[in-house]
Design a protein around this motif. Structure first.
Motif, short mmCIF file in Angstrom:
data_model
loop_
_atom_site.label_atom_id
_atom_site.label_comp_id
_atom_site.label_asym_id
_atom_site.label_seq_id
_atom_site.Cartn_x
_atom_site.Cartn_y
_atom_site.Cartn_z
N ARG A 53 0.83 -1.20 0.00
CA ARG A 53 0.00 0.00 0.00
C ARG A 53 0.87 1.25 0.00
NH1 ARG A 53 -4.45 -0.67 4.66
NH2 ARG A 53 -2.67 -1.48 5.83
N ILE A 54 0.24 2.34 -0.42
CA ILE A 54 0.90 3.65 -0.42
C ILE A 54 0.05 4.61 0.39
CG2 ILE A 54 1.59 5.61 -1.86
CD1 ILE A 54 2.06 3.59 -4.13
N ALA A 55 0.69 5.33 1.29
CA ALA A 55 0.03 6.40 2.04
C ALA A 55 0.54 7.74 1.53
CB ALA A 55 0.31 6.26 3.53
N ALA A 56 -0.36 8.69 1.37
CA ALA A 56 0.03 10.01 0.85
C ALA A 56 -0.94 11.06 1.36
CB ALA A 56 0.03 9.99 -0.67
N PHE A 57 -0.52 12.30 1.29
CA PHE A 57 -1.42 13.41 1.56
C PHE A 57 -2.22 13.71 0.30
CE2 PHE A 57 1.98 14.96 4.71
CZ PHE A 57 1.40 14.24 5.74
N ALA A 58 -3.50 13.98 0.46
CA ALA A 58 -4.36 14.31 -0.66
C ALA A 58 -5.15 15.57 -0.32
CB ALA A 58 -5.31 13.16 -0.97
N LYS A 63 -9.65 20.75 1.82
CA LYS A 63 -9.47 19.94 3.02
C LYS A 63 -8.25 19.05 2.85
CE LYS A 63 -13.22 21.33 5.16
NZ LYS A 63 -14.40 20.46 5.28
N ASN A 64 -7.60 18.76 3.96
CA ASN A 64 -6.44 17.87 3.94
C ASN A 64 -6.88 16.46 4.31
OD1 ASN A 64 -4.46 19.88 3.32
ND2 ASN A 64 -4.65 20.61 5.43
N ARG A 65 -6.35 15.50 3.58
CA ARG A 65 -6.74 14.11 3.81
C ARG A 65 -5.52 13.21 3.73
NH1 ARG A 65 -10.85 16.32 0.42
NH2 ARG A 65 -12.93 16.12 1.33
N LEU A 66 -5.62 12.08 4.42
CA LEU A 66 -4.67 10.99 4.25
C LEU A 66 -5.30 10.00 3.29
CD1 LEU A 66 -2.02 9.50 5.13
CD2 LEU A 66 -3.45 8.31 6.81
N ASP A 74 -6.76 -1.17 -8.36
CA ASP A 74 -7.59 0.03 -8.25
C ASP A 74 -8.50 0.03 -7.03
OD1 ASP A 74 -6.61 1.33 -10.45
OD2 ASP A 74 -7.94 0.27 -11.82
N ALA A 75 -8.84 -1.13 -6.51
CA ALA A 75 -9.83 -1.20 -5.43
C ALA A 75 -9.17 -1.03 -4.06
CB ALA A 75 -10.56 -2.54 -5.49
N GLY A 76 -10.00 -0.68 -3.06
CA GLY A 76 -9.54 -0.68 -1.68
C GLY A 76 -8.91 0.59 -1.20
N ARG A 77 -9.29 1.74 -1.77
CA ARG A 77 -8.75 3.01 -1.28
C ARG A 77 -9.40 3.43 0.01
NH1 ARG A 77 -10.06 4.60 -6.88
NH2 ARG A 77 -8.26 4.01 -8.15
N GLN A 78 -8.62 4.09 0.86
CA GLN A 78 -9.14 4.57 2.14
C GLN A 78 -8.76 6.05 2.29
OE1 GLN A 78 -7.77 2.34 5.54
NE2 GLN A 78 -8.94 3.55 7.01
N VAL A 79 -9.72 6.88 2.71
CA VAL A 79 -9.49 8.30 2.90
C VAL A 79 -9.80 8.67 4.34
CG1 VAL A 79 -10.14 10.63 2.18
CG2 VAL A 79 -10.06 8.79 0.49
N VAL A 80 -8.87 9.36 5.01
CA VAL A 80 -9.05 9.80 6.39
C VAL A 80 -8.94 11.32 6.43
CG1 VAL A 80 -8.21 9.64 8.76
CG2 VAL A 80 -8.05 7.64 7.26
N GLU A 81 -9.95 12.00 6.96
CA GLU A 81 -9.94 13.45 7.05
C GLU A 81 -8.95 13.92 8.12
OE1 GLU A 81 -11.59 15.39 5.07
OE2 GLU A 81 -12.84 13.87 4.07
N LEU A 82 -8.16 14.96 7.77
CA LEU A 82 -7.14 15.47 8.69
C LEU A 82 -7.32 16.95 9.04
CD1 LEU A 82 -3.97 13.71 7.24
CD2 LEU A 82 -5.27 13.07 9.27
N GLY A 83 -8.39 17.57 8.60
CA GLY A 83 -8.66 18.95 8.99
C GLY A 83 -7.91 19.96 8.14
N GLY A 126 -9.90 3.71 11.40
CA GLY A 126 -10.12 5.00 10.77
C GLY A 126 -10.08 6.16 11.73
N THR A 127 -9.35 6.00 12.84
CA THR A 127 -9.29 7.03 13.89
C THR A 127 -7.96 7.78 13.84
OG1 THR A 127 -8.46 5.43 15.50
CG2 THR A 127 -10.85 5.77 15.39
N VAL A 128 -7.97 9.00 14.40
CA VAL A 128 -6.78 9.83 14.47
C VAL A 128 -6.59 10.28 15.91
CG1 VAL A 128 -5.64 11.91 13.61
CG2 VAL A 128 -7.22 10.66 12.13
N LYS A 129 -5.38 10.10 16.45
CA LYS A 129 -5.14 10.55 17.83
C LYS A 129 -3.80 11.27 17.91
CE LYS A 129 -3.07 6.17 19.42
NZ LYS A 129 -3.17 5.05 20.40
#
Length: 641
Positions: A53-58, A63-66, A74-83, A126-129
């Motif tokens: 997998r690849i993690a990147a800022f989007a 809005k900023n996202r991970l 192509d399948a299985g993308r995950q987006v996490v909101e970062l404010g 899918g949590t951020v701490k």
């Protein structure tokens, strides 16, 4: 669907010479403004330890996202909101957790100062701490070491803004924080070895540095008296690496030549040994470390383009393959899987916004996975060439020259674009403003004037105290050089810049109105004394900042109003366009407002644009489109191509 992600399996490439080549495509004239307004939808990608997998800022919708996505499907993308906080760094901790560093601003007696905070993103939940939430300093969570299995990490953190950082161990599952190394006077940099043992710290006292060292976790840290007694400035240390031998390692320092190089180093005696790599002209940027062994296998640096000098023979062969397959580009191995089989590669240049690839060494296949500027994929851009010219005092000034496509390189209109910083540098990378101007028929010169970083300590320090003086001379001398070559029409020259470059543009308009027809400033410094009060870091380079702090108060005082556009606004006679983001926390927008007011008071008209939500520079697509359209109209009126 996220723009720019490529169906990797369908476009798998065998890593053989000539596989990827630029196609010959007709250039649309003019290229629409909107084509240059997109910011990269994806940045700072990192391959997971298992290579899947690849993690990147989007960035999208302001809005900023991970963004986390599979490397080969192509399948299985995950987006996490970062404010809305600025994202500055990203790193994996195991295969199910991502560490994200963000920067925000803290009000310090009326002055905003940047602060760094570290967060852990749990992908399964899918949590951020926030990690180390009790730290209240500027730096909270500078990562020193990450457990390969992702269970814990070591960070350097300040407990408050007045303290130096201590070292803390954080258990990632529970968030438990344990201080394992107390703060020490003047120790700002800590270093851990491959097993996570804090082995060294560096303290700075004026222009001297001292290494605190221990060979094992059981020993106390002790200051090391070096055998070499430097005369004058002691230089700086940019990093250390520990080898298998207890006391032998590698140090990155400019103490020997004034340029940062990599040297053998004995921690026990404090002796700088033989050079592992020195470049005769530029600083090294970093060392490339094997993720499994911790052994250094390459040295990176930037002369006219980014390069890696591989110490490992296998990596040299791989680099040759990459450069043959992806021609006329910087081809950079960014990071890799823990087993070393999969590598994340970036390829691009000044005329190519670039793409990311995953290379599978076992299969000898390279998969393109993302194009951050997808709208430019089918656009032919202007070539960007490295140049050098002599300043009036004989100093060699490097830079880049972009010439418009389809036009003879003779008597062209010119935009000279000094970079921001000022203690930074331009590189051979895609710049949307440069390419926009070239698409409108302008030649563009980007001078790395004295004071620019990357060319050694002496080159940086030649810029100290030279705002509006020798630094400005270097910009003007670049214009004169191009005029003498016949490439540029002396009567059709404008100057434009961002941040310090905006200052240089305004000062060029005031100091040399006979040379420039117009000037453009985006987020530029207008009040130099005010800027010094606001942020003294603007007057020094980050690698030398600790030494500079001790010199500021004792430095010979100069009349900064004499080189300040606001103080000298009555001398301005040529057309100017001033733009600024109202939320700028680097150069206050108030400075541009004051400049506009001063000109209006004299009855001098100036084009102006202020963007209510923009920070330093412009981030939103609609703001960039508006600025480029205004810029195009301004130049068409005052310096038509």
């Amino acid at each position: 669907m996220i723009r720019g992600l490529i169906g990797a399996l369908a476009l798998a490439l065998s890593l053989t010479p000539g596989t990827v080549q630029a196609a010959d495509r007709p250039i649309p004239i003019p290229i629409p403004v909107e084509t240059f307004a997109d910011t990269p939808f994806l940045s700072r990608p990192v391959l997971s330890p298992d290579g899947t997998r690849i993690a990147a800022f989007a960035a999208a919708d302001d809005k900023n996202r991970l963004l986390v996505f599979p490397a080969d499907k192509d399948a299985g993308r995950q987006v996490v909101e970062l404010g809305e906080a600025t994202l500055s760094d990203i790193q994996w901790a195991g295969n199910e957790r991502v560490l994200v560093t963000v920067t925000t601003n803290m009000d310090w007696y009326g002055t905003p100062i940047p602060i760094w905070r570290l967060f852990a993103v749990e992908l399964a939940a899918g949590t951020v701490k926030m990690l180390d939430p009790k730290s209240r300093g500027i730096m909270a969570g500078d990562i020193l070491h990450v457990d390969p299995d992702g269970g814990w990490l070591l960070v350097a953190s300040q407990d408050d803004v007045l303290s130096t950082p201590s070292v803390k161990r954080i258990e990632l599952a529970t968030g438990k924080v344990t201080k394992i190394e107390k703060e020490r006077p003047n120790v700002w940099n800590w270093f851990a070895d491959q097993s996570g043992v804090v082995r060294a710290g560096i303290s700075y006292d004026a222009d001297r540095w001292t290494m605190w060292y221990r060979a094992t976790a059981e020993e106390p840290l002790k200051p090391i008296r070096r055998k070499e007694k430097p005369s004058g400035d002691d230089g700086a240390v940019d990093g250390v690496r520990f080898m298998s031998s207890a006391d032998d390692g590698i140090i990155l320092t400019n103490a020997r030549t004034g340029r940062f190089g990599a040297y053998a180093y004995n921690f026990r005696t404090g002796t700088i040994g033989a050079a592992i790599y020195e470049n005769p002209e530029v600083d090294i940027t970093s060392v490339v470390v094997d993720p499994r062994s911790g052994v250094i296998n390459g040295i990176s640096y930037t002369d006219d383009r980014f390069r890696i000098s591989w110490l490992d023979a296998g990596k040299r062969v791989l680099q040759t393959k990459l450069d043959r397959a992806l021609k006329n580009a910087e081809n950079i191995v960014l990071n890799g899987s823990r087993d070393g089989n999969r590598l994340l590669v970036w390829s691009g240049s000044g005329a190519d916004p670039g793409a990311y690839y995953v290379y599978d060494r076992a299969e000898n296949k390279m998969f393109p996975v993302a194009k951050p500027y997808d709208k430019l994929a089918d656009v032919t851009l202007a070539p960007v060439a490295p140049v050098k010219y002599a300043a009036r005092d004989g100093l060699s000034i490097p830079g880049y020259l972009t010439l418009p496509l389809g036009r003879e390189a003779k008597d062209l209109p010119l935009i000279v674009m000094p970079h921001g910083g000022p203690h930074a540098r331009d590189t051979w990378d895609y710049d949307p403003y440069v390419q926009f101007l070239a698409s409108r028929g302008y030649a563009v010169l980007q001078p790395n004037f004295r004071g620019s970083t990357g060319y050694g300590k002496d080159y940086v320090e030649k810029g100290y105290g030279q705002w509006g003086r020798a630094m400005q001379d270097d910009v003007d001398d670049g214009v004169d050089w191009l005029i003498k070559t016949g490439k540029v029409d002396a009567k059709r020259v404008c100057i434009m810049g961002i941040s310090y470059g905006g200052y240089a543009a305004m000062w060029g308009a005031i100091r040399n109105p006979e040379r420039y027809r117009c000037a453009v400033s985006l987020a530029g410094v207008m009040d130099v004394p005010g800027m010094l009060r606001f942020d003294r870091r603007s007057f020094s380079a980050p690698r030398y900042f600790k030494a500079w702090q001790a010199k500021v108060e004792g430095a010979e005082k100069q009349d900064l109003n004499a080189v300040s556009p606001l103080a000298q606004s009555t001398r301005l006679t040529i057309p100017v366009f001033i733009a600024h983001g109202e939320k700028d926390d680097n150069v206050p927008a108030k400075q541009s407002h004051q400049m506009i007011a001063a000109l209006k008071k004299r009855g001098v008209a100036a084009d102006a644009a202020f963007y209510p939500t923009a920070k330093h520079g412009l981030q939103k697509r609609e703001d960039i489109i508006d600025f480029l359209k205004r810029l195009e109209a301004f130049l068409a009126k005052h310096n038509p191509a």
